[in-house]
Design an enzyme around this catalytic site. Structure first.
Site, PDB file in Angstrom:
ATOM      1  N   HIS A  45      48.284  36.005  42.591  1.00  0.00           N
ATOM      2  CA  HIS A  45      46.995  36.404  42.034  1.00  0.00           C
ATOM      3  C   HIS A  45      45.893  35.633  42.741  1.00  0.00           C
ATOM      4  CE1 HIS A  45      43.746  36.971  39.064  1.00  0.00           C
ATOM      5  NE2 HIS A  45      44.426  38.017  38.660  1.00  0.00           N
ATOM      6  N   GLU A 103      49.775  42.311  36.195  1.00  0.00           N
ATOM      7  CA  GLU A 103      50.139  43.674  36.561  1.00  0.00           C
ATOM      8  C   GLU A 103      51.639  43.925  36.424  1.00  0.00           C
ATOM      9  OE1 GLU A 103      48.742  44.880  40.366  1.00  0.00           O
ATOM     10  OE2 GLU A 103      46.672  45.104  39.685  1.00  0.00           O
TER      11      GLU A 103
END
Length: 362
Positions: free
Chosen positions: A252, A307
């Site tokens: 991320h 996600e």
């Protein structure tokens, strides 16, 4: 010094949320976002972000009643939806219907009632549009359901499973607010000009629509589908890593440790694994992937991001991939509105400068 994309530039003070990527922290108004996702409803967290405190039982009942009243499409809404071409994507559909609501009653003095009106109608727009495009009759909102359960009911036309409502609620709560991201900044810029709430939200939708911001976690679903079973996971993941490919759902830009949103969703999906084998596959793939990433990419600090488990939840609920960004918008609109309220409370027009590097006239 120029910071391209305003990277690292602080543009506002905020009491809405804390995003600490180094420590892996996400806080909503003094409360851990992870805990709120596991213990609170969509309506309760929306109330928190807009009012700076959780509601009392009486306040929650009144808030829920108002949200249910605003779920229903008007004849004008249905006319607009019926006139839009089938080729128009869902984000553009939401933006268009909401834009039509920007009448004289919406002005710079944005109110919670306006926020309720916008937030409550978005799931109905999505469900109505999806069903009509697929040759199905629209399903009217049912007041016996809360915000999240009602969305699943309108979309599928049947009573939603409690486990599915719990999982989707957690995902939506954890994606409501995430600091000064592109769409939130867009909403605040528009509001800083003393424009209205509808304009701020539709502008934010335009930013969210871009694949660099609101991109759906469909790549994670492809990964899990290609793996298929836990027995195939290690060989498949090793093959990808040895080819130098990225494992979707890991790493991320902000979080350099475990994404707290992924951590909360993991706990919830672990509890639900017996109810749906897709959750169990996701949990086992994550365990194997983390082990292999440490082996193949030592020191890179590649952890599971939101996600990964968002994909597991959306897939387990059989939600179409083309709705993923729209579902994200159902959630993030709450954060946009909270930021508009905060911008309006201490407003100064947002106007950064640019450095001219073109030629000068002779």
């Amino acid at each position: 010094m120029i910071k391209e994309g305003l990277d690292g530039i602080v543009t506002a003070q905020s009491t809405i949320s804390l995003v600490d990527g180094e420590k892996g922290l996400l806080v909503y108004r003094g409360h851990w976002a992870e805990e709120t996702a596991k213990t609170k409803t969509f309506e309760e967290v929306t109330y928190l972000l807009w009012n700076n405190h959780f509601p009392t039982n009486a306040q929650l009942t009144d808030f829920q009643k108002k949200m249910k009243q605003q779920r229903i499409l008007t004849p004008s809404d249905e006319t607009i939806l019926g006139s839009l071409p089938d080729s128009m994507d869902m984000m553009s559909v939401i933006r268009t219907v909401l834009s039509s609501k920007g009448n004289k009653h919406f002005n710079w003095s944005s109110t919670i009632e306006q926020g309720i009106k916008i937030t409550s109608i978005i799931p109905t727009i999505i469900a109505y549009r999806h069903r009509t495009l697929n040759g199905l009759d629209p399903v009217k909102p049912d007041p016996k359901y809360d915000h999240v359960a009602n969305y699943l009911y309108m979309l599928n036309g049947r009573e939603p499973k409690e486990s599915h409502v719990k999982a989707l609620t957690a995902y939506l709560v954890l994606t409501m607010e995430h600091g000064m991201n592109a769409s939130t900044f867009t909403a605040r810029v528009i509001s800083s000009t003393q424009s209205d709430l509808v304009s701020a939200v539709t502008g934010a939708i335009g930013a969210m629509k871009g694949p660099l911001h609101g991109g759906a976690p469909s790549g994670v679903i492809d990964l899990l589908q290609n793996i298929g079973t836990v027995e195939n996971a290690e060989n498949h993941l090793r093959h990808l890593l040895e080819k130098g490919e990225k494992l979707m759902g890991f790493g991320h830009r902000v979080y350099k440790t475990v994404d707290p949103r992924a951590r909360a969703l993991k706990e919830i999906t672990t509890d639900l694994a017996e109810d749906d084998p897709w959750f169990e596959l996701a949990n086992q793939v994550e365990r194997i992937a983390i082990k292999l990433l440490k082996e193949y990419k030592p020191g890179r600090k590649l952890h599971t991001n939101v996600e990964f488990y968002a994909a597991a939840i959306l897939k387990a609920l059989a939600l179409p991939t083309e709705l993923f960004t729209a579902i994200f918008t159902m959630s993030r609109v709450v954060g946009w509105i909270a930021n508009v309220f905060e911008q309006n409370d201490n407003n100064r027009i947002i106007r950064p400068s640019s450095l001219y590097i073109g030629p000068m006239p002779n």
